[in-house]
Motif scaffolding. Structure first.
Motif, mmCIF file in Angstrom:
data_model
loop_
_atom_site.group_PDB
_atom_site.id
_atom_site.type_symbol
_atom_site.label_atom_id
_atom_site.label_comp_id
_atom_site.label_asym_id
_atom_site.label_seq_id
_atom_site.Cartn_x
_atom_site.Cartn_y
_atom_site.Cartn_z
ATOM 1 N N MET A 1 -19.208 -1.961 -5.205
ATOM 2 C CA MET A 1 -18.352 -1.441 -4.118
ATOM 3 C C MET A 1 -16.880 -1.473 -4.552
ATOM 4 N N ASN A 2 -16.519 -0.553 -5.448
ATOM 5 C CA ASN A 2 -15.149 -0.522 -5.918
ATOM 6 C C ASN A 2 -14.325 0.361 -4.981
ATOM 7 N N ASN A 3 -13.735 -0.254 -4.021
ATOM 8 C CA ASN A 3 -13.035 0.510 -2.999
ATOM 9 C C ASN A 3 -11.700 -0.165 -2.725
ATOM 10 N N HIS A 4 -10.650 0.635 -2.612
ATOM 11 C CA HIS A 4 -9.312 0.071 -2.405
ATOM 12 C C HIS A 4 -9.250 -0.832 -1.184
ATOM 13 N N LEU A 5 -9.864 -0.367 -0.110
ATOM 14 C CA LEU A 5 -9.746 -1.100 1.145
ATOM 15 C C LEU A 5 -10.586 -2.366 1.128
ATOM 16 N N THR A 6 -11.841 -2.232 0.708
ATOM 17 C CA THR A 6 -12.704 -3.413 0.749
ATOM 18 C C THR A 6 -12.430 -4.375 -0.405
ATOM 19 N N SER A 7 -11.604 -3.969 -1.373
ATOM 20 C CA SER A 7 -11.179 -4.962 -2.362
ATOM 21 C C SER A 7 -10.068 -5.828 -1.776
ATOM 22 N N LYS A 50 -15.688 2.384 8.766
ATOM 23 C CA LYS A 50 -15.492 3.817 9.030
ATOM 24 C C LYS A 50 -14.320 4.391 8.234
ATOM 25 N N LEU A 51 -13.330 3.547 7.913
ATOM 26 C CA LEU A 51 -12.126 4.062 7.256
ATOM 27 C C LEU A 51 -12.216 4.086 5.737
ATOM 28 N N LYS A 52 -13.066 3.247 5.162
ATOM 29 C CA LYS A 52 -12.938 3.005 3.725
ATOM 30 C C LYS A 52 -13.067 4.266 2.870
ATOM 31 N N TYR A 53 -14.002 5.146 3.193
ATOM 32 C CA TYR A 53 -14.168 6.342 2.345
ATOM 33 C C TYR A 53 -13.123 7.422 2.625
ATOM 34 N N TYR A 54 -12.572 7.426 3.828
ATOM 35 C CA TYR A 54 -11.459 8.360 4.080
ATOM 36 C C TYR A 54 -10.254 7.989 3.218
ATOM 37 N N LEU A 55 -9.942 6.694 3.173
ATOM 38 C CA LEU A 55 -8.772 6.273 2.400
ATOM 39 C C LEU A 55 -9.000 6.494 0.916
ATOM 40 N N GLU A 56 -10.219 6.236 0.481
ATOM 41 C CA GLU A 56 -10.565 6.480 -0.916
ATOM 42 C C GLU A 56 -10.364 7.956 -1.256
ATOM 43 N N ASP A 57 -10.811 8.801 -0.350
ATOM 44 C CA ASP A 57 -10.693 10.250 -0.542
ATOM 45 C C ASP A 57 -9.227 10.669 -0.595
ATOM 46 N N ALA A 58 -8.425 10.105 0.307
ATOM 47 C CA ALA A 58 -6.987 10.431 0.335
ATOM 48 C C ALA A 58 -6.325 10.035 -0.982
ATOM 49 N N LEU A 59 -6.669 8.849 -1.475
ATOM 50 C CA LEU A 59 -6.075 8.373 -2.728
ATOM 51 C C LEU A 59 -6.502 9.257 -3.901
ATOM 52 N N VAL A 78 -4.496 1.562 15.271
ATOM 53 C CA VAL A 78 -3.875 0.388 14.656
ATOM 54 C C VAL A 78 -4.618 -0.003 13.378
ATOM 55 N N ALA A 79 -5.915 0.179 13.362
ATOM 56 C CA ALA A 79 -6.685 -0.120 12.140
ATOM 57 C C ALA A 79 -6.272 0.831 11.014
ATOM 58 N N THR A 80 -6.058 2.089 11.363
ATOM 59 C CA THR A 80 -5.651 3.066 10.349
ATOM 60 C C THR A 80 -4.261 2.743 9.810
ATOM 61 N N ALA A 81 -3.350 2.352 10.715
ATOM 62 C CA ALA A 81 -1.998 1.987 10.284
ATOM 63 C C ALA A 81 -2.064 0.860 9.261
ATOM 64 N N TYR A 82 -2.844 -0.148 9.572
ATOM 65 C CA TYR A 82 -2.932 -1.317 8.701
ATOM 66 C C TYR A 82 -3.624 -0.965 7.382
ATOM 67 N N ALA A 83 -4.699 -0.213 7.479
ATOM 68 C CA ALA A 83 -5.449 0.169 6.274
ATOM 69 C C ALA A 83 -4.573 1.010 5.341
ATOM 70 N N ALA A 84 -3.805 1.927 5.928
ATOM 71 C CA ALA A 84 -2.932 2.777 5.123
ATOM 72 C C ALA A 84 -1.888 1.931 4.407
ATOM 73 N N GLN A 85 -1.338 0.972 5.148
ATOM 74 C CA GLN A 85 -0.333 0.099 4.551
ATOM 75 C C GLN A 85 -0.923 -0.684 3.370
ATOM 76 N N LEU A 86 -2.111 -1.189 3.548
ATOM 77 C CA LEU A 86 -2.772 -1.930 2.459
ATOM 78 C C LEU A 86 -2.962 -1.061 1.224
#
Ligand SMILES: *Cc1c(COP(=O)(O)O)cnc(C)c1O
Length: 303
Positions: A1-7, A50-59, A78-86
């Motif tokens: 699971m090499n993912n920016h968010l879940t790492s 729900k967010l992890k693959y969207y952020l991966e896709d954006a990156l 608020v979850a999206t704001a925080y996830a984006a910041q991370l």
């Protein structure tokens, strides 16, 4: 699971706890609860998944900014704001409703995590949602994370459980989480989604669009909305308080309290096969409780 968010936020330590109740005992049912609410105070519950693959896709697409949609108390915003910041992405929240001098705590927190808020009228909101927001070069995440990438992430929720459960019950907003769970379920498992919205009968169609096979082992129940998405009659609040007092289980006013109530009520009404093993997904949901000025909920969650 090499993912920016879940790492950055590791969901590895998710607990499953047993919930006891006399109604369940009487029907020889066991109920476990998957405590996704404990993953993180801001990216709570199903939102991380729900967010992890969207952020991966954006990156991957080298977008520097993401935008998404929601209301004043949106967990998703608020979850999206925080996830984006991370993930070191900028974020824009398109908010349905007029800006007031006092932002809700939810929106304040979104701003704290770097989100730019844009307030739009209900009709502009619908148009923007259809056109995927203000700017073409910005990565757009649909409202509530609804979509195939959201469901793909949500499917991973079941990897924290085993396949012994006969029933898996979860709350439904957009239907993204339940779709992922259906996709990951075994054929012998029955998935029950409890809709938090009143009369959202298009949900089944929306969910079917996210299924990767013609699975039929699910059912959406529309009977436990308690008056609607933002409604919380005293009966529901009393139930939340009792659940907190007797089981030390915090629930939220929009989703998980209705889901747990539904499980007990359906058990009482003999909806489940005697002797079944059941799992409820506790999908988080701290934000909704902030709309209450009641002590009850501040005792449940350090908001
Ligand atoms: C966002 C949310 C949901 C809704 O999930 P969907 O995938 O939109 O159906 C359910 N429960 C909680 C606690 C949530 O915050």
């Amino acid at each position: 699971m090499n993912n920016h968010l879940t790492s950055k936020i590791n969901p590895a330590s998710i607990r499953i706890e047993t919930f006891s109740h006399e109604i369940l005992q009487a029907k020889h049912l066991s109920l476990d609860i998957l405590r996704l609410d404990e993953i993180h105070p801001i990216i709570s519950g199903n939102k991380l998944f729900k967010l992890k693959y969207y952020l991966e896709d954006a990156l991957q697409k080298k977008c520097h900014t993401i935008q998404t949609f929601g209301g004043f108390y949106s967990n998703h915003i608020v979850a999206t704001a925080y996830a984006a910041q991370l993930c070191q992405l900028k974020s824009i929240g398109i908010i349905r409703g007029a800006k007031s001098d006092h932002l809700t705590p939810t929106l304040q927190e979104a701003e704290t995590h770097g989100m730019t808020l844009r307030f739009v009228s209900a009709s502009d909101y619908q148009t923007l949602k259809r056109n995927q927001g203000f700017f073409d070069n910005v990565y757009s995440i649909p409202e509530g994370g609804y979509g195939l990438l959201g469901a793909k992430g949500a499917a991973e929720i079941l990897s924290f459980t085993n396949r012994s459960y006969d029933y898996i019950v979860c709350a439904v907003g957009t239907g993204t989480m339940v779709a992922g769970i259906i996709n990951a379920s075994a054929d012998h498992q029955q998935i029950i989604g409890i809709s938090a919205l009143k009369g959202a009968y298009s949900l089944e169609t929306e969910i079917n669009k996210l299924l990767n096979s013609d699975k039929k082992n699910y059912q959406i129940n529309h009977d436990y909305h308690f008056g609607g998405f933002a409604k919380h009659p005293s009966e529901l609040l009393a139930f939340m308080e009792l659940t907190w007092k007797e089981n030390r289980l915090p629930t939220d006013v929009v989703y998980t309290s209705k889901t747990l109530y539904a499980i007990l009520d359906l058990a009482q009404k003999k909806h489940f096969k005697l002797g079944s093993q059941m799992l409820m997904i506790h999908s988080g949901g701290l934000q909704g409780n902030r709309s209450l000025s009641l002590k009850l909920c501040s005792s449940q969650y350090p908001v």
